[in-house]
Design an enzyme around this catalytic site. Structure first.
Site, PDB file in Angstrom:
ATOM      1  N   GLU A   1     -57.940 -18.244   1.254  1.00 14.70           N
ATOM      2  CA  GLU A   1     -56.909 -17.420   1.860  1.00 14.70           C
ATOM      3  C   GLU A   1     -57.516 -16.020   1.863  1.00 14.70           C
ATOM      4  O   GLU A   1     -57.546 -15.349   0.817  1.00 14.70           O
ATOM      5  CB  GLU A   1     -55.620 -17.448   1.044  1.00 14.70           C
ATOM      6  CG  GLU A   1     -54.522 -16.620   1.689  1.00 14.70           C
ATOM      7  CD  GLU A   1     -53.253 -16.549   0.842  1.00 14.70           C
ATOM      8  OE1 GLU A   1     -52.153 -16.509   1.434  1.00 14.70           O
ATOM      9  OE2 GLU A   1     -53.360 -16.521  -0.396  1.00 14.70           O
TER      10      GLU A   1
ATOM     11  N   ASP B   1     -55.971 -19.214  -3.387  1.00 14.11           N
ATOM     12  CA  ASP B   1     -54.915 -18.251  -3.122  1.00 14.11           C
ATOM     13  C   ASP B   1     -55.440 -16.829  -3.319  1.00 14.11           C
ATOM     14  O   ASP B   1     -56.131 -16.541  -4.302  1.00 14.11           O
ATOM     15  CB  ASP B   1     -53.748 -18.530  -4.081  1.00 14.11           C
ATOM     16  CG  ASP B   1     -52.606 -17.563  -3.909  1.00 14.11           C
ATOM     17  OD1 ASP B   1     -51.976 -17.583  -2.842  1.00 14.11           O
ATOM     18  OD2 ASP B   1     -52.352 -16.788  -4.853  1.00 14.11           O
TER      19      ASP B   1
END
Length: 706
Positions: free
Chosen positions: A379, A343
């Site tokens: 990401e 993330d």
């Protein structure tokens, strides 16, 4: 109780059959107490007797699995200097392998009195704190081993442990919403029918429910609020939380592996649940604030934040980096997971201000013999300056391709843009990855994910409808590249409904057959809707859960997805390991890929400028694959022709001449998902084939050129 010297490594609590070794890092501590907590609420405080370098440690005989514990760190408290030790706060072990209970929000969890940030709060936080748990590391993995499924054979399915299973009627009530529920036979059967080879689980590291959400009657459903990087979240366990959740998680992994399905974790190493300078003192902050967090240069009271959560992990410090790498290795070696999706990964590469692909974190991952061998998915952005880094990660990494998502959404809703952008994304985004010697697999292709509209809502809403979040519909992305097709939300208009279903099939067909690695979002194959809410991070309820009753209405779509992934698995032309070159292959006048007009001739320069809705034929030459199998044998496949019409009117395509193929078979038709029209099934070379508005067909060459 006796405390022996013990050992500095490994960090955390390590049970050896006769007792437990406790080890914790702190450079600023003056004294650290190990706190053993009894079931009757009692607490025994044992000073750790040894300090080896920056590691405090001790061994306690007869302490074993199930024992709850925490730490109290004595040291300087000077927030202006970045020092926040407070022995009144019971702290979670950063290396805890399991966590018991949850935080009950109270002022005692904070190191200052509400209303006076400069005060010192010496109230005991123990009655309100979650606690670390000693675990039994033994587990019978039997014959479990890494599946090592190649990227180009991978189909990723992003899933939420609780949301996927909590409403499934075929799963017993007591295991719904848990690790055991996700590995239940009915779930495994569903994943296998879809052709899924890897589940990418939304955060399962122990996370915290924000007090602001609890006050609103909501919760942190997504889980992007980590407090324990080694512990599986206890809220997803059904067989107990005093360490038993570890065995339950391992059982889930073992079961999925036996079904041929890998497990990838969505990990949140960019920040923790302790928030900004006004956040609670739960773990890292009270142990060594300066080591674990990135502080503002010249103003160490405040936190450098590129995550939008109040803090960022200090990847400039050796101890933060060790924590991160130890966590990654633990999940691979002890929990047997197959990879990670990072993330806001750009934050992990900010040693100074800018994102740096030469950052120490990348070096550590690259040289690590364990972590470097699993799937690593970035990401590739954060909320800081210059954080959008799609195409900018090192060669070992793959990336969520945000440009793929945006391009496909625009293409199928008919936005005027360059047709070349669509061609680049469909063929693996060579413009982003080829210059660094990366391959099509560097692109994790997706159109929907947990963050944003579901596929059903993408074709049903022009605007977000996030009122249930209690933020006045101000949260969530406002530019969704969505289209409601004539009615906002649910409608009884048969024509609108039919067009929406066709558009979903268009998007899914393009996604699964594009070069790169396709990622499906859980429930999209079942028509899952969030009623236009594109930010259900706080909605742990029927708004976000998969509605398995609704699935009965979408059996055609579910089966359609299964046929698409089966087609992809059967034909290596859709999962090439190298980019197309657009040049004639050896011994032929036909290139490995050809771009065709509706009349069957090659696209000209001016055709590429006609806009997003120009009809497009794509010829994929099965004899032009430059890959070899494991034995070194050249890979040869059937050739395929994709006829794509994103326009609002029907287009008639002329199939190309016999140099491409003499006979064809329609294997996918988004306007006729069941292939019920026999006239369209077996066209010959030169045949004129009508492609209805906003649809596409995929044809397989059954009689190649002579």
């Amino acid at each position: 109780m006796d405390v022996w010297p013990g050992k500095p490594y490994p960090l955390g609590a390590t049970y050896d059959g006769g007792g437990t070794n406790f080890s914790i890092f702190s450079e600023v501590a003056e004294r650290i107490e190990l706190c053993l907590l009894g079931d009757d609420g009692t607490e025994e405080r044992l000073p750790l007797p040894e300090r080896n370098g920056l590691i405090w440690h001790g061994y306690v005989p007869r302490i074993g699995p199930g024992q709850r514990y925490g730490y109290r760190v004595h040291g300087p408290y000077d927030p202006g200097a970045g020092l926040r030790c407070n022995p009144a706060k019971l702290l979670l072990d950063p290396y805890a392998k399991a966590v018991d209970g949850e935080y009950r929000w109270d002022e005692a969890l904070f190191s200052y009195r509400f209303g006076d940030p400069d005060s010192f709060n010496d109230a005991d936080s123990a009655p309100y704190a979650a606690t670390s748990v000693v675990i039994n590391p033994y587990f019978d993995w039997a014959d479990d081993r890494p599946l090592r499924i190649p990227y180009n054979e991978t189909v990723v399915y992003e899933a939420h442990v609780r949301g996927m299973t909590v409403r499934h009627p075929g799963i017993p009530d007591e295991v719904r919403g848990t690790y055991a529920g996700l590995s239940h036979p009915v779930m495994v059967a569903h994943l296998k029918a879809l052709g899924v080879t890897a589940v990418e689980l939304m955060p399962v590291h122990q996370f915290v429910n924000d007090s602001t959400l609890i006050d609103k009657g909501l919760s942190n459903y997504w889980g992007y609020n980590t407090i324990g990087f080694f512990a599986p979240h206890n809220g997803y366990a059904c067989f107990g939380t005093r360490g038993e959740q570890v065995a339950e998680f391992k059982t889930m992994v073992r079961t999925l592996h036996r079904a041929g399905i890998e497990v990838i974790l969505d990990v949140v190493y960019n920040h923790t649940a302790e928030g900004n300078h006004l956040g609670p003192t739960l773990s890292f902050r009270g142990i060594d604030n300066q080591a674990y967090y990135r502080l503002v240069d010249g103003d160490e009271r405040h936190y450098f934040d590129t995550t939008g959560t109040g803090n960022s992990l200090n990847v400039r410090h050796h101890e933060s980096l060790r924590l991160l790498m130890d966590s990654l290795r633990y999940w691979v070696t002890e929990m047997h997971v197959d990879g990670f999706r990072f993330d806001l990964a750009s934050s992990l590469a900010r040693e100074f201000h800018s994102v740096d692909r030469l950052a120490a974190f990348f070096d550590l991952v690259n040289q690590d013999p364990i972590v470097s061998q699993v799937k690593l998915i970035a990401e590739p952005w954060d909320v800081g300056d210059g954080g959008y880094q799609v195409g900018g990660f090192p060669p070992l990494w793959t990336e969520w391709n945000g440009r793929y998502r945006d391009t496909l959404r625009d293409f199928w809703r008919g936005e005027s843009a360059s047709l070349g952008e669509f061609a680049a994304r469909f063929t693996g985004s060579s413009d982003l990855y080829e210059a660094d010697n990366r391959r099509p697999i560097a692109s994790i292709n997706f159109v929907t994910a947990h963050d944003g509209f579901t596929l059903e809502d993408l074709v049903s809403y022009n605007e977000k409808h996030n009122d249930a979040n209690g933020e006045g519909n101000a949260d969530g992305e406002s530019h969704n590249r969505s289209w409601n097709h004539g009615a906002e939300g649910p409608t009884e208009d048969v024509a609108v409904h039919a067009l929406r279903e066709r558009q979903k099939r268009n998007i899914l067909t393009t996604l699964v057959l594009s070069q790169g690695v396709p990622m499906l979002a859980h429930g999209d194959e079942l028509g899952r809707t969030q009623q236009g809410n594109n930010n259900v991070y706080c909605q742990d309820n029927e708004l976000s859960w998969v509605d398995w009753e609704r699935a009965r209405e979408h059996e055609v779509l579910t089966e359609f997805v299964g046929r698409l992934t089966e087609l992809r698995a059967a034909h290596p032309i859709f999962r090439r390991q190298r980019f197309f070159q657009g040049r004639p292959i050896l011994g032929s006048d036909i290139a490995d890929i050809a771009w065709l007009r509706a009349d069957g001739t090659h696209m000209r320069d001016e055709d590429w400028e006609r806009g997003q809705t120009a009809p497009l034929g794509i010829y994929l030459n099965g004899r032009g694959i430059p890959d070899r199998d494991e034995l070194g044998t050249p890979i040869v496949d059937d050739s395929f022709l994709l006829l794509i019409n994103a326009h609002h009117q029907q287009v008639t395509f002329a199939l190309p001449d016999e140099t491409y193929g003499r006979a064809w078979e329609t294997v996918v038709d988004t306007a006729d998902p069941l292939l019920a029209n026999p006239r369209r099934r077996h066209p010959q070379a030169g045949t004129r084939l009508r492609i209805p508005a906003r649809s596409m067909a995929v044809l397989r060459c059954t009689v190649p050129p002579s």
